[in-house]
Every structure is written in C-alpha cells, then in structure tokens.
Enzyme design. Structure first.
Site, PDB file in Angstrom:
ATOM      1  N   HIS A 161       0.836  -1.195   0.000  1.00 44.00           N
ATOM      2  CA  HIS A 161       0.000   0.000   0.000  1.00 44.00           C
ATOM      3  C   HIS A 161       0.874   1.249   0.000  1.00 44.00           C
ATOM      4  CE1 HIS A 161      -3.304  -2.722   1.152  1.00 44.00           C
ATOM      5  NE2 HIS A 161      -4.090  -1.761   0.738  1.00 44.00           N
ATOM      6  N   LYS A 165      -0.546   4.792   4.557  1.00 41.03           N
ATOM      7  CA  LYS A 165      -1.388   3.840   5.286  1.00 41.03           C
ATOM      8  C   LYS A 165      -0.790   3.593   6.669  1.00 41.03           C
ATOM      9  CE  LYS A 165      -3.890  -0.542   4.800  1.00 41.03           C
ATOM     10  NZ  LYS A 165      -5.165   0.094   5.143  1.00 41.03           N
TER      11      LYS A 165
END
Length: 275
Positions: A161, A165
């Site tokens: 990600h 995040k």
C-alpha cells in the site's frame, strides 16, 4: 437493491476531504439513485466550511463541517472510511439517530468490533475491510482454493500500500488470512506469522505468513501464495483506482435500503450464498 421509482438514498460522507472521501463524493454526484446529503471532517481540517464539491469545481450546496448532528441531519446512511476512533464516534451518533452505516475503516481492536456489533442491534450496518467487488470475488476463490489444496501447501500473503497507510497488515490481507485459515480449520490468531528476521528455523507448516510493503502511491496490491511441492499457485488482486471501493460502497448503500438492523458483509451485498 433499491426499488423502482424509490427516492434517491440520502448519504453523508465522513472524512470528506480525504482521498477516499473525495472519491465517494465524486461517485455520489454522478449517481442516479444516491445523493450527497452531508459531508463531515475532523475538527481543525482546512476543508471545513468549503463546499463538498469544490475540489471538482462544482457547487453542491453541501458544506463540509465537523458537527455530527448537522452532518447527519438529512442522512439515511453514513459512509465512513476514516480511522477507528473517528468511526466509533460516528457509530454512536448514527445509532442514536437511526442512521444506517457503511464502514470501510480498518484497524479496529476487539472492543471496537464489539461496539459495532452492539450498535448493529439497533441499526443496519454493512462493514467490510475492502469493498471492491473484485476483492470479494477473490475471497471466494481463496476459500475454494484452500479447501481443494488442503494441508499440503504453505500459505503466504503479501500486500503493498501507499506510504500514508497507518495499519499493517492491511484489513484486506487479514481478511484473506481469515478466509484461508477458516477453510483449513485453523484460527488465524493462532497461526499467523507477521514478521521474520534472523535465524527463524524451518517454516512451521501450520502457519500463515504475512509480508507488508509500504511506499509510493500504491492503492492496494494483495497476493496469496499457496506453495507446494513442484508448484506455486498465486491468487492476486491489484487496485488501480479507489473508484472500485467507492462503487462497492454505493452498492452497500443500496443493499441497506429497508434492511432490518444487523451487521452485514459484502457477501450479502453481492448475493453470495453462505459457505
């Protein structure tokens, strides 16, 4: 699914100035059966007081605010992809007002999950760590693969990600692990391995390993590997746009129309038969 001729569903969005919030607002503004009725953001956000459509150069008449009562005043449903602490505050307000809730937030602890379950006795809630239709199809494939392959294959889950995040592994990776563990008759809590370093010894065949990558602007990549003698099976999903999550959330909003209080998942939204 909404019935023919029914009025559009009135939807508020939490985290309205964030990446996901903006994607949700954009999807609502082009929907023919859902309308934006409220836009919420955290106290101190520079977006407070702005029109929710300003980032698109549009005037919607919906002003971004931090006042929950005002933001939920006209809403039938709140979509929330924020942080656990914010979502739980919104949950209490929705429960008190009878507003349904679509939750895409991840990273809840046991107490947070219990609070959501308790609120679902009074309002309809759809909660999923990933609302992409493709991801939820992959979850079904993982269940089938794990049952068919059985105990002879090692399972490793790799996810990547963007650098912003804050939780790891991702909620989607954990859900994938739970699906595989359940299909194999295991508890993920007991068999998950979240990191390896140094002299670890031979791999325990009963474990499910996780590897996390964070960097750049990766929206979300997940791969589950079943590694056996002489072969490797990989089931992957790669997101190139948050629009898939927004469209899944709107499907959840439509699904909740007229639903009794309860906690629902994407399986129910997509009409999958229980396994």
């Amino acid at each position: 699914m909404s019935s023919a001729g029914a009025a559009p569903r009135r939807v508020a969005v939490a985290g309205a100035s964030g990446r996901m919030g903006r994607m949700l607002i954009e999807a609502l503004l082009v929907s023919d059966d859902c309308v934006l009725s409220g836009a919420l953001d955290r106290t101190g956000s520079p977006a407070l007081g702005e029109d929710a459509g300003a980032f698109l150069g549009r005037s919607t008449g919906v002003i971004i605010g931090a006042d929950l009562a005002r933001g939920l005043a006209d809403a039938e449903v709140l979509i929330d992809f924020t942080r656990p602490e914010g979502t739980l505050e919104h949950l209490a307000a929705c429960r008190a007002r009878g507003v349904q809730l679509v939750i895409g937030t991840t990273g809840f602890d046991a107490a947070g999950k219990a609070a959501i379950g308790a609120a679902a006795k009074d309002i309809a809630i759809m909660m999923a760590p990933n609302m992409s239709v493709g991801v939820n199809v992959v979850l079904r494939l993982l269940d089938q693969a794990a049952r068919a392959l059985g105990e002879g294959y090692d399972v490793e889950i790799v996810e990547a990600h963007h650098r912003h995040k804050v939780d790891a592994p991702s909620g989607t990776a954990l859900q994938m692990g739970e699906v595989v563990a359940g299909a194999l008759g295991r508890s993920l809590k007991d068999c998950a391995v979240y990191g390896r370093e140094g002299t670890t010894g031979a791999r325990d065949a009963a474990t499910i390993g996780f590897a996390t990558v964070r960097g750049g602007d990766v929206i979300g990549d997940h791969t589950v590997m079943f590694l056996g003698p002489g072969e490797r099976i990989e089931i992957s999903h790669k997101s190139s746009s948050r629009g898939t999550y927004a469209q899944g959330a709107l499907r959840a909003v439509r699904f909740l129309r007229g639903r009794a209080p309860g906690l629902y998942g994407m399986d129910a939204v997509l009409g999958f038969d229980p396994t």
